[in-house]
Design a protein around this motif. Structure first.
Motif, PDB file in Angstrom:
ATOM      1  N   ARG A   7       0.944  -1.225   0.034  1.00 37.08           N
ATOM      2  CA  ARG A   7       0.020   0.053   0.037  1.00 37.08           C
ATOM      3  C   ARG A   7       0.853   1.355   0.097  1.00 37.08           C
ATOM      4  O   ARG A   7       1.799   1.325   0.738  1.00 37.08           O
ATOM      5  CB  ARG A   7      -0.885  -0.016   1.246  1.00 37.08           C
ATOM      6  N   PHE A   8       0.690   2.281  -1.001  1.00 33.59           N
ATOM      7  CA  PHE A   8       1.292   3.383  -0.950  1.00 33.59           C
ATOM      8  C   PHE A   8       0.399   4.584  -0.546  1.00 33.59           C
ATOM      9  O   PHE A   8      -0.557   4.818  -0.978  1.00 33.59           O
ATOM     10  CB  PHE A   8       1.848   3.521  -2.388  1.00 33.59           C
ATOM     11  N   TYR A   9       1.063   5.483   0.683  1.00 37.07           N
ATOM     12  CA  TYR A   9       0.380   6.572   0.915  1.00 37.07           C
ATOM     13  C   TYR A   9       1.065   7.748   0.696  1.00 37.07           C
ATOM     14  O   TYR A   9       2.632   7.877   0.939  1.00 37.07           O
ATOM     15  CB  TYR A   9       0.065   6.479   2.710  1.00 37.07           C
ATOM     16  N   TYR A  10       0.539   8.741  -0.012  1.00 31.92           N
ATOM     17  CA  TYR A  10       1.229   9.935  -0.260  1.00 31.92           C
ATOM     18  C   TYR A  10       0.438  11.077   0.070  1.00 31.92           C
ATOM     19  O   TYR A  10      -0.719  11.511  -0.187  1.00 31.92           O
ATOM     20  CB  TYR A  10       1.131   9.962  -2.087  1.00 31.92           C
ATOM     21  N   ASP A  11       1.180  11.778   1.144  1.00 32.14           N
ATOM     22  CA  ASP A  11       0.585  13.151   1.613  1.00 32.14           C
ATOM     23  C   ASP A  11       1.257  14.344   1.211  1.00 32.14           C
ATOM     24  O   ASP A  11       2.422  14.872   1.533  1.00 32.14           O
ATOM     25  CB  ASP A  11       0.679  13.167   3.343  1.00 32.14           C
ATOM     26  N   GLY A  12       0.820  14.823   0.074  1.00 37.06           N
ATOM     27  CA  GLY A  12       1.718  15.946  -0.765  1.00 37.06           C
ATOM     28  C   GLY A  12       1.601  17.305   0.248  1.00 37.06           C
ATOM     29  O   GLY A  12       2.837  17.705   0.251  1.00 37.06           O
ATOM     30  N   PRO A  13       0.705  17.727   0.780  1.00 37.14           N
ATOM     31  CA  PRO A  13       0.868  18.776   1.696  1.00 37.14           C
ATOM     32  C   PRO A  13       1.917  18.804   2.721  1.00 37.14           C
ATOM     33  O   PRO A  13       2.794  19.805   2.979  1.00 37.14           O
ATOM     34  CB  PRO A  13      -0.584  19.245   2.337  1.00 37.14           C
ATOM     35  N   ARG A  14       2.017  17.687   3.484  1.00 33.87           N
ATOM     36  CA  ARG A  14       3.083  17.368   4.606  1.00 33.87           C
ATOM     37  C   ARG A  14       4.435  16.820   3.970  1.00 33.87           C
ATOM     38  O   ARG A  14       5.638  16.853   4.667  1.00 33.87           O
ATOM     39  CB  ARG A  14       2.594  16.208   5.377  1.00 33.87           C
ATOM     40  N   GLY A  15       4.335  16.481   2.450  1.00 31.88           N
ATOM     41  CA  GLY A  15       5.697  15.954   2.070  1.00 31.88           C
ATOM     42  C   GLY A  15       6.065  14.619   2.464  1.00 31.88           C
ATOM     43  O   GLY A  15       7.252  14.230   2.578  1.00 31.88           O
ATOM     44  N   ALA A  16       5.253  13.934   2.887  1.00 27.20           N
ATOM     45  CA  ALA A  16       5.532  12.496   3.518  1.00 27.20           C
ATOM     46  C   ALA A  16       4.761  11.242   2.653  1.00 27.20           C
ATOM     47  O   ALA A  16       3.840  11.629   1.716  1.00 27.20           O
ATOM     48  CB  ALA A  16       4.727  12.616   4.944  1.00 27.20           C
ATOM     49  N   PHE A  17       5.512  10.169   2.546  1.00 27.20           N
ATOM     50  CA  PHE A  17       4.791   9.028   1.993  1.00 27.20           C
ATOM     51  C   PHE A  17       5.252   7.785   2.928  1.00 27.20           C
ATOM     52  O   PHE A  17       6.109   7.732   3.709  1.00 27.20           O
ATOM     53  CB  PHE A  17       5.477   8.904   0.527  1.00 27.20           C
ATOM     54  N   VAL A  18       4.514   6.724   2.665  1.00 23.74           N
ATOM     55  CA  VAL A  18       4.695   5.378   3.402  1.00 23.74           C
ATOM     56  C   VAL A  18       4.174   4.420   2.266  1.00 23.74           C
ATOM     57  O   VAL A  18       3.528   4.265   1.545  1.00 23.74           O
ATOM     58  CB  VAL A  18       3.585   5.346   4.681  1.00 23.74           C
ATOM     59  N   ILE A  19       5.207   3.424   2.356  1.00 21.48           N
ATOM     60  CA  ILE A  19       5.229   2.101   1.582  1.00 21.48           C
ATOM     61  C   ILE A  19       4.850   0.884   2.721  1.00 21.48           C
ATOM     62  O   ILE A  19       5.738   0.829   3.509  1.00 21.48           O
ATOM     63  CB  ILE A  19       6.218   1.702   0.819  1.00 21.48           C
ATOM     64  N   ASP A  20       3.597   0.499   2.725  1.00 30.40           N
ATOM     65  CA  ASP A  20       3.264  -0.325   3.824  1.00 30.40           C
ATOM     66  C   ASP A  20       3.337  -1.611   3.165  1.00 30.40           C
ATOM     67  O   ASP A  20       2.602  -2.001   2.231  1.00 30.40           O
ATOM     68  CB  ASP A  20       1.947  -0.047   4.209  1.00 30.40           C
ATOM     69  N   CYS A  21       4.104  -2.678   3.899  1.00 32.22           N
ATOM     70  CA  CYS A  21       4.223  -3.835   3.162  1.00 32.22           C
ATOM     71  C   CYS A  21       3.770  -4.769   3.869  1.00 32.22           C
ATOM     72  O   CYS A  21       4.046  -6.177   3.643  1.00 32.22           O
ATOM     73  CB  CYS A  21       5.792  -3.968   2.746  1.00 32.22           C
ATOM     74  N   GLY A  22       2.913  -4.710   4.956  1.00 33.13           N
ATOM     75  CA  GLY A  22       2.201  -5.655   5.666  1.00 33.13           C
ATOM     76  C   GLY A  22       3.364  -6.265   6.682  1.00 33.13           C
ATOM     77  O   GLY A  22       4.032  -5.702   7.419  1.00 33.13           O
TER      78      GLY A  22
END
Length: 174
Positions: free
Chosen positions: A139-154
């Motif tokens: 799962r890829f989460y992308y928070d543009g305003p905060r400049g943050a991202f997460v790749i969630d691999c379980g």
């Protein structure tokens, strides 16, 4: 288990550079076994890839494979932004992404795959793009305003590999 990252100067940093993720490149696990069986060390190269949700496959700069001593398997047509297919070398490589649960556990996720080589500068900030072949099992989460991202691999841990779970589109088995 997940990989987290931030981009400086959001949201403009995401536009200027995109989300970059630290990875380790190694020869494909088939080559690793041959190297170990002959008493040779497994070479590796630490670099970064830009996450590209628009890319079907993960592509790497050719010099990454060359630096690891990996010969191309064959040429394969790659259609980029121009719409014109260009013949590019295909390499058997492993790309390793570090993961953490954010508390105490650390691990990694390895993709053993056929990867297309592209031209690129050795001094570039990144050595290619991490495409949907890798991202499709996360799962890829992308928070543009905060400049943050997460790749969630379980629950992947350091022993896990996604070599059989994914194969770059159009690259079938050799």
């Amino acid at each position: 288990m997940r990989h987290t990252g931030r981009v400086a100067n959001p949201p403009h940093g995401l536009i200027a550079k995109g989300p970059l993720v630290g990875v380790t490149f190694r020869p494909h696990r088939l080559f690793q076994k041959c190297l170990l069986d002959s008493g040779q060390p497994i070479p590796e190269r630490v670099s970064r890839l830009m996450i590209d949700t628009g890319a079907d496959v993960t592509v790497v700069h050719k010099h990454v494979a060359e630096d690891l001593g990996i010969p191309p398997l064959r040429l394969h047509p790659l259609v980029g932004i121009s719409g014109e297919p260009q013949m590019r070398p295909v390499y058997l490589l492993s790309v390793v992404l570090g993961l953490s649960d954010g508390i105490s556990r650390e691990g990694s996720m390895t993709m053993d795959a056929q990867m297309i080589g592209i031209d690129g500068d050795r001094d570039a900030e990144c050595s290619g793009v991490l495409g949907r072949d890798f991202l499709s099992v996360c799962r890829f989460y992308y928070d543009g305003p905060r400049g943050a991202f997460v790749i969630d691999c379980g629950e992947f841990d350091k022993r896990d590999s996604i070599s059989e779970a994914i194969r770059p589109a159009g690259l079938g088995r050799s």
